[in-house]
Design a protein around this motif. Structure first.
Motif, mmCIF file in Angstrom:
data_model
loop_
_atom_site.group_PDB
_atom_site.id
_atom_site.type_symbol
_atom_site.label_atom_id
_atom_site.label_comp_id
_atom_site.label_asym_id
_atom_site.label_seq_id
_atom_site.Cartn_x
_atom_site.Cartn_y
_atom_site.Cartn_z
ATOM 1 N N ARG A 1 -12.778 4.631 -3.222
ATOM 2 C CA ARG A 1 -13.911 3.658 -2.746
ATOM 3 C C ARG A 1 -14.972 4.333 -1.845
ATOM 4 O O ARG A 1 -16.153 4.089 -2.059
ATOM 5 C CB ARG A 1 -13.182 2.757 -1.708
ATOM 6 C CG ARG A 1 -12.475 1.555 -2.339
ATOM 7 C CD ARG A 1 -11.770 0.776 -1.412
ATOM 8 N NE ARG A 1 -11.174 -0.469 -2.058
ATOM 9 C CZ ARG A 1 -10.227 -1.240 -1.654
ATOM 10 N NH1 ARG A 1 -9.617 -1.071 -0.517
ATOM 11 N NH2 ARG A 1 -9.712 -2.324 -2.496
ATOM 12 N N VAL A 2 -14.724 5.507 -1.018
ATOM 13 C CA VAL A 2 -15.791 6.212 -0.405
ATOM 14 C C VAL A 2 -16.597 6.879 -1.370
ATOM 15 O O VAL A 2 -17.698 6.891 -1.490
ATOM 16 C CB VAL A 2 -15.067 7.164 0.636
ATOM 17 C CG1 VAL A 2 -16.116 8.030 1.251
ATOM 18 C CG2 VAL A 2 -14.430 6.212 1.764
ATOM 19 N N ASP B 1 -15.010 0.001 3.473
ATOM 20 C CA ASP B 1 -13.706 -0.573 3.290
ATOM 21 C C ASP B 1 -12.876 0.678 2.918
ATOM 22 O O ASP B 1 -11.840 0.885 3.426
ATOM 23 C CB ASP B 1 -13.934 -1.481 1.918
ATOM 24 C CG ASP B 1 -14.627 -2.879 2.448
ATOM 25 O OD1 ASP B 1 -14.686 -3.030 3.602
ATOM 26 O OD2 ASP B 1 -15.032 -3.549 1.411
ATOM 27 N N GLY B 2 -13.664 1.929 2.131
ATOM 28 C CA GLY B 2 -12.730 3.015 1.790
ATOM 29 C C GLY B 2 -12.438 3.568 3.178
ATOM 30 O O GLY B 2 -11.622 4.236 3.324
ATOM 31 N N ALA B 3 -13.268 3.796 4.014
ATOM 32 C CA ALA B 3 -12.995 4.407 5.228
ATOM 33 C C ALA B 3 -11.823 3.994 6.209
ATOM 34 O O ALA B 3 -11.089 4.670 6.644
ATOM 35 C CB ALA B 3 -14.613 4.817 6.107
ATOM 36 N N ARG B 4 -12.278 2.568 6.203
ATOM 37 C CA ARG B 4 -11.158 1.867 6.879
ATOM 38 C C ARG B 4 -9.764 1.860 6.404
ATOM 39 O O ARG B 4 -8.631 2.307 7.111
ATOM 40 C CB ARG B 4 -11.515 0.271 6.971
ATOM 41 C CG ARG B 4 -10.604 -0.345 7.953
ATOM 42 C CD ARG B 4 -11.064 -1.872 7.913
ATOM 43 N NE ARG B 4 -12.446 -2.122 8.218
ATOM 44 C CZ ARG B 4 -13.415 -2.596 7.199
ATOM 45 N NH1 ARG B 4 -13.006 -2.871 6.175
ATOM 46 N NH2 ARG B 4 -14.502 -2.864 7.517
ATOM 47 N N ILE C 1 -13.616 0.042 -11.715
ATOM 48 C CA ILE C 1 -12.582 0.566 -10.995
ATOM 49 C C ILE C 1 -12.360 0.235 -9.569
ATOM 50 O O ILE C 1 -11.397 -0.045 -8.943
ATOM 51 C CB ILE C 1 -12.450 2.216 -11.345
ATOM 52 C CG1 ILE C 1 -12.251 2.692 -12.662
ATOM 53 C CG2 ILE C 1 -11.228 2.778 -10.403
ATOM 54 C CD1 ILE C 1 -12.376 4.355 -12.879
ATOM 55 N N LEU C 2 -13.321 0.423 -8.945
ATOM 56 C CA LEU C 2 -13.529 -0.195 -7.632
ATOM 57 C C LEU C 2 -13.076 -1.487 -7.533
ATOM 58 O O LEU C 2 -12.225 -1.804 -6.736
ATOM 59 C CB LEU C 2 -15.131 0.360 -7.030
ATOM 60 C CG LEU C 2 -15.236 1.613 -6.576
ATOM 61 C CD1 LEU C 2 -16.659 1.506 -6.272
ATOM 62 C CD2 LEU C 2 -14.399 2.158 -5.264
ATOM 63 N N LEU C 3 -13.633 -2.311 -8.162
ATOM 64 C CA LEU C 3 -13.586 -3.754 -8.239
ATOM 65 C C LEU C 3 -12.012 -4.109 -8.452
ATOM 66 O O LEU C 3 -11.470 -5.121 -8.095
ATOM 67 C CB LEU C 3 -14.371 -4.522 -9.198
ATOM 68 C CG LEU C 3 -15.833 -4.432 -8.686
ATOM 69 C CD1 LEU C 3 -16.801 -4.958 -10.007
ATOM 70 C CD2 LEU C 3 -16.113 -5.360 -7.515
ATOM 71 N N SER C 4 -11.451 -3.223 -9.430
ATOM 72 C CA SER C 4 -9.958 -3.648 -9.767
ATOM 73 C C SER C 4 -9.049 -3.345 -8.634
ATOM 74 O O SER C 4 -8.141 -3.961 -8.654
ATOM 75 C CB SER C 4 -9.567 -2.522 -10.976
ATOM 76 O OG SER C 4 -9.384 -1.243 -10.635
ATOM 77 N N VAL D 1 -5.172 10.611 -6.242
ATOM 78 C CA VAL D 1 -6.478 10.089 -5.441
ATOM 79 C C VAL D 1 -6.232 8.787 -4.821
ATOM 80 O O VAL D 1 -5.921 7.914 -5.815
ATOM 81 C CB VAL D 1 -7.901 10.268 -6.358
ATOM 82 C CG1 VAL D 1 -9.007 9.748 -5.679
ATOM 83 C CG2 VAL D 1 -8.133 11.608 -6.815
ATOM 84 N N SER D 2 -6.481 8.840 -3.789
ATOM 85 C CA SER D 2 -5.856 7.313 -2.901
ATOM 86 C C SER D 2 -7.011 6.493 -3.416
ATOM 87 O O SER D 2 -8.163 6.862 -3.647
ATOM 88 C CB SER D 2 -5.786 7.368 -1.687
ATOM 89 O OG SER D 2 -7.052 7.773 -1.069
#
Length: 205
Positions: free
Chosen positions: A71-72, A197-200, A131-134, A65-66
């Protein structure tokens, strides 16, 4: 980013909303006993969140998983939590979870680990958030700062719970509802930013 991380975690853990649940789970306990339970729960929650902060990103990458995809997905999940906070659905769900975990709290010797630390403090939302913040705080310095943020959030939660009886009398149901809704709106905005941010990142070529 550190301020964003602190706000995100403090909103998800929601110490204000935990105050009445904490009192329900610790009936007849003295102030010192409640302080001890609050300290144990906060410490266990810190350890759980710290492990996911350090190794959670490597885990999701190991299963293919990227970071952009996570993030999304994580942002959408946090948005769901924000929606529940604004419309008071999350508080009812937490009360139901706590009731199912400990039907008779007075008969339970210690509720610090379960259900306080897990899942009320270090639940899926908080784990996803760290996890997102890391991913936004890479490197040794970034990880150290993230651990500091988690420690501050857990320390703040301990302080709220250690004076839960006084705080409950001071704020009342109306005060807690107002604060929770405001924090829910703030979390919704942060969740949208995570998704953007994740979509970008997903569509970068």
């Amino acid at each position: 980013m550190l301020l964003t991380g602190f706000i995100t975690l403090i909103v998800i853990i929601d110490p204000f909303g935990l105050v009445p649940l904490f009192l329900t789970l610790t009936p007849g306990r003295s102030r010192d006993e409640r302080r001890r339970i609050a300290f144990q729960a906060s410490t266990i929650a810190f350890l759980i969140l710290a492990v996911f902060a350090l190794f959670g990103l490597a885990l999701i990458e190991a299963i293919g998983v990227s970071l952009g995809a996570f993030r999304v997905a994580g942002g959408l999940f946090l948005f769901t939590i924000a929606f529940e906070l604004v419309f008071e659905k999350r508080q009812h769900r937490k009360e139901k979870s706590a009731g199912e975990a400990v039907p008779h709290p007075e008969d339970t010797p210690d509720v610090a680990a379960f259900p306080l630390a897990i899942p009320l403090l270090a639940g899926p939302g908080a784990i996803s958030a760290v996890i997102l913040l890391s991913g936004n705080l890479p490197g040794l310095l970034g990880q150290s700062l993230l651990l500091m943020v988690i420690a501050l959030v857990c320390a703040a939660t301990f302080l709220f719970l250690s004076v839960a009886d006084r705080l409950d009398r001071l704020m009342g149901a109306t005060g807690r509802a107002v604060v929770t809704r405001l924090l829910g709106v703030l979390l919704a905005a942060l969740a949208v930013q995570f998704v953007a941010d994740g979509a970008r990142q997903l569509f970068e070529f």
